[in-house]
Write a protein that holds these residues in place. Structure first.
Motif, PDB file in Angstrom:
ATOM      1  N   GLY A  19       0.836  -1.191   0.000  1.00  0.00           N
ATOM      2  CA  GLY A  19       0.000   0.000   0.000  1.00  0.00           C
ATOM      3  C   GLY A  19       0.870   1.239   0.000  1.00  0.00           C
ATOM      4  O   GLY A  19       1.787   1.379   0.811  1.00  0.00           O
ATOM      5  N   CYS A  20       0.595   2.139  -0.904  1.00  0.00           N
ATOM      6  CA  CYS A  20       1.417   3.340  -1.047  1.00  0.00           C
ATOM      7  C   CYS A  20       1.245   4.262   0.162  1.00  0.00           C
ATOM      8  O   CYS A  20       0.113   4.577   0.543  1.00  0.00           O
ATOM      9  N   PRO A  21       2.319   4.708   0.808  1.00  0.00           N
ATOM     10  CA  PRO A  21       2.182   5.628   1.946  1.00  0.00           C
ATOM     11  C   PRO A  21       1.598   6.968   1.490  1.00  0.00           C
ATOM     12  O   PRO A  21       2.140   7.607   0.589  1.00  0.00           O
ATOM     13  N   VAL A  22       0.489   7.391   2.095  1.00  0.00           N
ATOM     14  CA  VAL A  22      -0.152   8.648   1.693  1.00  0.00           C
ATOM     15  C   VAL A  22      -0.390   9.597   2.865  1.00  0.00           C
ATOM     16  O   VAL A  22      -0.770  10.754   2.659  1.00  0.00           O
ATOM     17  N   ASP A  23      -0.171   9.131   4.091  1.00  0.00           N
ATOM     18  CA  ASP A  23      -0.479   9.955   5.265  1.00  0.00           C
ATOM     19  C   ASP A  23       0.639  10.963   5.546  1.00  0.00           C
ATOM     20  O   ASP A  23       1.580  11.098   4.772  1.00  0.00           O
ATOM     21  N   TRP A  24       0.559  11.627   6.679  1.00  0.00           N
ATOM     22  CA  TRP A  24       1.466  12.723   7.022  1.00  0.00           C
ATOM     23  C   TRP A  24       2.913  12.240   7.155  1.00  0.00           C
ATOM     24  O   TRP A  24       3.187  11.207   7.758  1.00  0.00           O
ATOM     25  N   ASN A  25       3.850  13.010   6.571  1.00  0.00           N
ATOM     26  CA  ASN A  25       5.281  12.709   6.629  1.00  0.00           C
ATOM     27  C   ASN A  25       5.939  13.768   7.501  1.00  0.00           C
ATOM     28  O   ASN A  25       6.121  14.911   7.083  1.00  0.00           O
ATOM     29  N   GLU A  26       6.298  13.372   8.715  1.00  0.00           N
ATOM     30  CA  GLU A  26       6.830  14.339   9.682  1.00  0.00           C
ATOM     31  C   GLU A  26       8.147  14.930   9.202  1.00  0.00           C
ATOM     32  O   GLU A  26       8.404  16.142   9.356  1.00  0.00           O
ATOM     33  N   ALA A  27       9.016  14.111   8.609  1.00  0.00           N
ATOM     34  CA  ALA A  27      10.337  14.585   8.186  1.00  0.00           C
ATOM     35  C   ALA A  27      10.236  15.635   7.085  1.00  0.00           C
ATOM     36  O   ALA A  27      11.013  16.589   7.033  1.00  0.00           O
ATOM     37  N   GLU A  28       9.280  15.453   6.166  1.00  0.00           N
ATOM     38  CA  GLU A  28       9.135  16.379   5.043  1.00  0.00           C
ATOM     39  C   GLU A  28       8.163  17.511   5.339  1.00  0.00           C
ATOM     40  O   GLU A  28       8.107  18.501   4.596  1.00  0.00           O
ATOM     41  N   GLY A  29       7.356  17.347   6.389  1.00  0.00           N
ATOM     42  CA  GLY A  29       6.378  18.378   6.713  1.00  0.00           C
ATOM     43  C   GLY A  29       5.261  18.466   5.690  1.00  0.00           C
ATOM     44  O   GLY A  29       4.654  19.522   5.485  1.00  0.00           O
ATOM     45  N   LYS A  30       4.958  17.336   5.051  1.00  0.00           N
ATOM     46  CA  LYS A  30       3.911  17.281   4.034  1.00  0.00           C
ATOM     47  C   LYS A  30       3.239  15.920   4.093  1.00  0.00           C
ATOM     48  O   LYS A  30       3.761  14.972   4.694  1.00  0.00           O
ATOM     49  N   TYR A  31       2.088  15.829   3.435  1.00  0.00           N
ATOM     50  CA  TYR A  31       1.474  14.514   3.247  1.00  0.00           C
ATOM     51  C   TYR A  31       2.255  13.754   2.170  1.00  0.00           C
ATOM     52  O   TYR A  31       2.723  14.340   1.196  1.00  0.00           O
ATOM     53  N   ASN A  32       2.362  12.451   2.367  1.00  0.00           N
ATOM     54  CA  ASN A  32       3.084  11.647   1.382  1.00  0.00           C
ATOM     55  C   ASN A  32       2.398  11.640   0.017  1.00  0.00           C
ATOM     56  O   ASN A  32       3.063  11.517  -1.017  1.00  0.00           O
ATOM     57  N   TYR A  33       1.063  11.768   0.001  1.00  0.00           N
ATOM     58  CA  TYR A  33       0.398  11.798  -1.305  1.00  0.00           C
ATOM     59  C   TYR A  33       0.835  13.022  -2.107  1.00  0.00           C
ATOM     60  O   TYR A  33       0.880  12.985  -3.340  1.00  0.00           O
ATOM     61  N   GLU A  34       1.161  14.122  -1.435  1.00  0.00           N
ATOM     62  CA  GLU A  34       1.670  15.303  -2.133  1.00  0.00           C
ATOM     63  C   GLU A  34       3.028  15.008  -2.759  1.00  0.00           C
ATOM     64  O   GLU A  34       3.308  15.393  -3.901  1.00  0.00           O
ATOM     65  N   LEU A  35       3.890  14.340  -1.987  1.00  0.00           N
ATOM     66  CA  LEU A  35       5.232  14.029  -2.476  1.00  0.00           C
ATOM     67  C   LEU A  35       5.197  13.046  -3.645  1.00  0.00           C
ATOM     68  O   LEU A  35       5.931  13.192  -4.620  1.00  0.00           O
ATOM     69  N   ILE A  36       4.330  12.033  -3.531  1.00  0.00           N
ATOM     70  CA  ILE A  36       4.323  10.963  -4.531  1.00  0.00           C
ATOM     71  C   ILE A  36       3.552  11.345  -5.785  1.00  0.00           C
ATOM     72  O   ILE A  36       4.015  11.098  -6.905  1.00  0.00           O
ATOM     73  N   PHE A  37       2.392  11.974  -5.612  1.00  0.00           N
ATOM     74  CA  PHE A  37       1.503  12.187  -6.753  1.00  0.00           C
ATOM     75  C   PHE A  37       1.492  13.615  -7.296  1.00  0.00           C
ATOM     76  O   PHE A  37       1.012  13.833  -8.412  1.00  0.00           O
ATOM     77  N   LEU A  38       1.997  14.562  -6.550  1.00  0.00           N
ATOM     78  CA  LEU A  38       1.907  15.955  -6.992  1.00  0.00           C
ATOM     79  C   LEU A  38       3.257  16.650  -7.109  1.00  0.00           C
ATOM     80  O   LEU A  38       3.319  17.819  -7.488  1.00  0.00           O
TER      81      LEU A  38
END
Length: 653
Positions: free
Chosen positions: A76-95
Motif C-alpha cells: 500500500g502506497c504511503p499517503v499519510d502525514w510525513n513528519e520529516a518532510e512536513g507534508k502529506y506523502n500523497y503530495e510528495l508521490i503524486f503531486l
C-alpha cells in the motif's frame, strides 16, 4: 511582437504546470506513446512491490471511458502525514516531481522507477484520477482533477482482516496529450513482457471494450519464454546463466549492486535479441546489447580460428551472422541505473556493459569446451550465415549498380535536387516541395544528415490521362524516378532505361509530399499521388508515401509562437490564449522562415505527417479515374451532386 523583455519576464513553472505544458520532457513525447508511458510508470510501481516481496498479482483494466485502473496487493502506497518532510506523502508521490521512496535502497533493492517522476507524471497529466490505498489498518481515498486534489485525504478505519494494496485509476488528459486512444495490443505486449521477466508474478489484463481477459504467468521466467518461442526448432539446448556483481561506472562514482539473468540457444527458424532491466523492456537495448554483440563475436570468432574454419583471406564474422540464428533474452537489475531518458528504453551503465561482456566471453568459452558437438554446430551455422549474407550483398550491389547506372552523380545533374549526407535508406527522407520558392526555406530548415529535397519545376503531367510516350519524355517525372532509385512498375518501350522495379533500391525511408495549403498546392499533391499510383503503386502499399501538413496560421502570444493547421485548430488555440495575440496567415512555404519550416514541417518530433495508404484498391482507383481520368460524365455527376458540400465548408472556414 512585444519588446517588453525585462526582469519581470522571468518566471518558474510549478511541477503541475511543467508536466501539463511540457509533458514530452517527462513522458518522451506528447502523443499516445507519451500517454502510454503513464501506464508503464504505474504498473512499474506495482511490479517493484512484487520484487520487494509483497503481492504476487497485478490487475490492469482498460475501462470504456478510456481510463486505466491498476490494482496491486503490495504494502500500500504511503499517503499519510510525513513528519520529516512536513507534508502529506500523497503530495510528495503524486503531486511533486523528484520525490518518492526509491532514492534509498532500503525500500527497493532493484526497482523500475528511480527518477521519482512516474506516479506524479501520471496524476499531473490526467483529466481525473482516483486512488485507493489499504495499509496500517486504514483505507485511504484521494480524488484528483487535472492534476489538482479535489477535497481532502479521506481516511477510514478498517475493521477485521484486510488485504493491503494500492488501486489507481486515471484518465490521461487530451489537453496534455494529442491522443489517448491506446491499441489493445500495446497493453497485451507490455504486460506479457513484464510477466516474462518477473517469474512467479501473475498479471491479469481486462479489456472492457471487448469484454476480454488475458492472463500472463511464467513460472521459470525467461527460460519458459524462450522454450515457447523455439517451437522445438532449436538445434542447441537452452543455456541459462545467472550471477551478481558489484562495481561502478566511473572511478569517482559509488559502487552499486547488479544482477544478471541470461538465457540463449541457437535456432535456424527463430531469432531474437531482447533485454530487460529492472523489469523495464529495453526497446533500444543500450549496455546489454552492446555487451552481447561484443562477447558473442569475440567467442565465436575465436572458436572458428581455433578450428581453422575461415577460408584463406576470408573476412571476420559480424554479429549479424550470429544474430540470424541466435535466440537470447537478458534480464538485468541494478541498484543504480542510467536510463537514456524517462521512457527507459535503453540503459547506459558502463559497468553493466563491461562486466556482462567479460562474463559472457568467459561463459561462452567454457560452454564451447564442455559441449564440442554444439560448438561445431554453432560455428558451421554462423559461417553459413556469413557466406550467405556476403553473397546476397554482392548480388544486391551488382544489381543496384547495373540498374541505377549514373544515379551516383545525380546531385550534380538534376535541377532542384538537394541531396542529404546519409546513404542509409532506412533513415533518409525525400521532401517533394512545390517550386523553387520553397527550396530556400526547406533547404535551410532541414536536417541535412538525412533529409533531401526535390523542388518541382511547375505542375507535372496528369499520369492517368497521358500515355507512356509522353510520361517518359517529361523531364520532371524522369528526374523524380531517378532520384527515387527503385525504378517503375510498368513495362513499355519508352521506359527501358528507367530500371526494372526493385523496392530494395529505393533510396528513401519516406517520400514526403510538401505543398502549399491552397488550391494549387492540393492540385500538385494530387498529381504527384497520381504519378506514384500509376507508375510505382507498391510505394503506397508499403506505406512509403506521406503528406506533410504545413500550418495555416502562426499565432504569437507573449513572444511564444503557436501553429494552427486548420481554422478549427486556430479557434481552439485562440480560446485558450485570450487577448493580445498576433495572427499571421501563411502565404505559402516560400514565405516561411527556416526555423518555422523545421519546427512545423520537418522536425520528426513536432511535424505532422499523413500516411498515404491503399486500404481500398477499388475505391482508390475509382476516384483517381473519376477526377483525373477520361470519365468526364462521372466527374460531372459527382460535382453536381457534391459541390454544395465544399462550398459550405469554404464558407464556414
Amino acid at each position: 511582437m512585444s519588446n517588453n523583455y525585462g526582469n519581470d519576464s522571468i518566471r518558474s513553472l510549478t511541477d503541475r504546470e511543467s508536466v501539463r505544458m511540457r509533458v514530452a520532457v517527462y513522458a518522451g513525447s506528447s502523443d499516445k506513446e507519451g500517454a502510454f508511458t503513464t501506464v508503464r510508470e504505474i504498473v512499474g510501481n506495482s511490479i517493484d512491490e512484487f520484487k520487494a516481496g509483497y503481492g504476487n498479482e497485478i490487475i490492469v483494466e482498460y475501462l470504456k471511458d478510456g481510463s486505466i485502473q491498476v490494482t496491486d496487493y503490495g504494502r500500500g502506497c504511503p499517503v499519510d502525514w510525513n513528519e520529516a518532510e512536513g507534508k502529506y506523502n500523497y503530495e510528495l508521490i503524486f503531486l511533486q516531481l523528484n520525490a518518492g521512496g526509491k532514492y534509498s535502497n532500503d525500500n527497493y533493492t532493484f526497482s523500475i522507477g528511480l527518477n521519482g517522476q512516474g506516479a506524479s507524471l501520471s496524476i499531473l497529466s490526467s483529466k481525473i484520477a482516483f486512488i485507493e490505498v489499504k495499509r496500517d489498518g486504514y483505507k485511504y481515498n484521494l480524488e484528483f482533477e487535472k492534476g489538482e486534489l479535489i477535497g481532502e485525504l479521506n481516511k477510514e478505519k478498517i475493521n477485521g482482516d484486510y488485504q493491503t494494496g494500492t488501486k489507481i485509476r486515471w484518465l490521461p488528459d487530451t489537453d496534455v496529450f494529442l491522443s489517448v486512444d491506446f491499441p489493445i495490443d500495446w497493453f497485451t505486449d507490455y504486460l506479457h513482457k513484464q510477466a516474462i521477466v518477473n517469474k512467479g508474478l501473475k498479471i491479469k489484463f481486462i479489456d472492457h471494450f471487448h469484454d476480454k481477459t488475458y492472463e500472463y504467468y511464467y513460472e521459470n521466467g525467461i527460460i519458459d519464454y524462450i522454450q515457447n518461442l523455439n517451437n522445438q526448432k532449436n538445434f542447441t539446448n537452452i543455456i541459462y546463466l545467472e550471477t551478481e556483481a558489484i562495481g561502478r561506472d566511473r572511478e569517482d562514482k559509488n559502487d552499486y549492486r547488479s544482477k544478471y539473468e541470461i538465457a540463449f540457444c541457437f535456432n535456424n527458424e527463430v531469432n531474437l535479441l531482447e533485454s530487460y532491466h529492472n523489469s523495464s523492456f529495453l526497446k533500444h537495448g543500450g549496455s546489454p546489447h552492446e555487451a552481447i554483440k561484443a562477447a558473442f563475436v569475440y567467442a565465436i570468432d575465436k572458436l572458428i580460428k581455433q578450428n581453422n574454419g575461415y577460408n584463406k583471406n576470408e573476412k571476420k564474422i559480424t554479429f549479424d551472422d550470429i544474430r540470424d540464428s541466435l535466440v537470447i533474452v537478458t534480464n538485468t537489475y541494478s541498484t543504480e541505473t542510467s536510463y537514456q531518458n524517462q521512457t527507459k528504453f535503453a540503459i547506459t551503465n558502463k559497468f553493466i556493459q563491461d562486466f556482462m561482456r567479460e562474463y559472457l566471453k568467459e561463459q561462452l568459452e567454457i560452454y564451447f569446451i564442455e559441449n564440442p558437438i554444439d560448438a561445431e554446430k554453432i560455428m558451421n551455422q554462423v559461417l553459413i550465415n556469413k557466406r550467405s549474407r556476403e553473397k546476397a550483398e554482392k548480388t544486391r550491389l551488382d544489381i543496384k549498380k547495373k540498374l541505377q547506372g549514373h544515379v551516383n552523380n545525380i546531385t550534380n545533374r538534376i535541377e532542384g535536387f538537394i541531396n542529404c549526407r546519409s546513404k542509409d535508406n532506412t533513415k533518409t527522407e525525400l521532401y517533394l516541395v512545390e517550386g523553387k520558392s520553397a527550396l530556400g526555406s526547406t533547404k535551410q530548415g532541414r536536417d541535412a544528415e538525412f533529409q533531401a529535397i526535390y523542388a518541382l519545376r511547375g505542375k507535372i503531367l496528369n499520369c492517368l490521362k497521358a500515355d507512356y510516350d509522353k510520361i517518359f519524355k517529361n523531364d520532371i517525372i524522369v528526374d523524380l524516378i531517378k532520384i527515387l532509385g527503385c525504378g517503375v512498375e510498368v513495362k513499355s518501350k519508352y521506359n527501358k532505361n528507367l530500371n526494372t522495379f526493385d523496392l530494395n533500391n529505393l533510396r528513401w525511408s519516406k517520400i514526403i509530399i510538401t505543398t502549399d495549403q491552397d488550391v494549387d498546392g492540393w492540385h500538385i499533391r494530387t498529381l504527384l499521388l497520381t504519378l506514384i499510383y500509376r507508375l510505382i503503386p507498391t510505394l503506397i502499399e508499403k506505406e512509403k508515401v506521406f503528406i506533410a501538413e504545413s500550418p495555416l496560421y502562426e499565432i504569437v502570444h507573449n513572444d511564444i509562437s503557436y501553429f494552427a493547421y486548420s481554422d478549427n485548430e486556430k479557434n481552439q488555440i485562440l480560446s485558450k490564449l485570450g487577448n493580445n495575440v498576433i495572427i499571421q496567415r501563411s502565404k505559402g512555404l516560400g514565405e516561411n522562415t527556416a526555423e518555422m519550416m523545421w519546427e512545423t514541417t520537418m522536425n520528426p518530433k513536432t511535424r505532422k505527417l499523413i500516411k498515404v495508404t491503399k486500404d481500398d484498391v477499388i475505391k482508390t482507383q475509382t476516384y483517381f479515374d473519376m477526377f483525373l481520368g477520361d470519365d468526364l460524365q462521372s466527374r460531372k455527376e459527382y460535382i453536381e451532386n457534391n459541390l454544395y458540400k465544399y462550398i459550405e465548408k469554404g464558407l464556414e472556414e
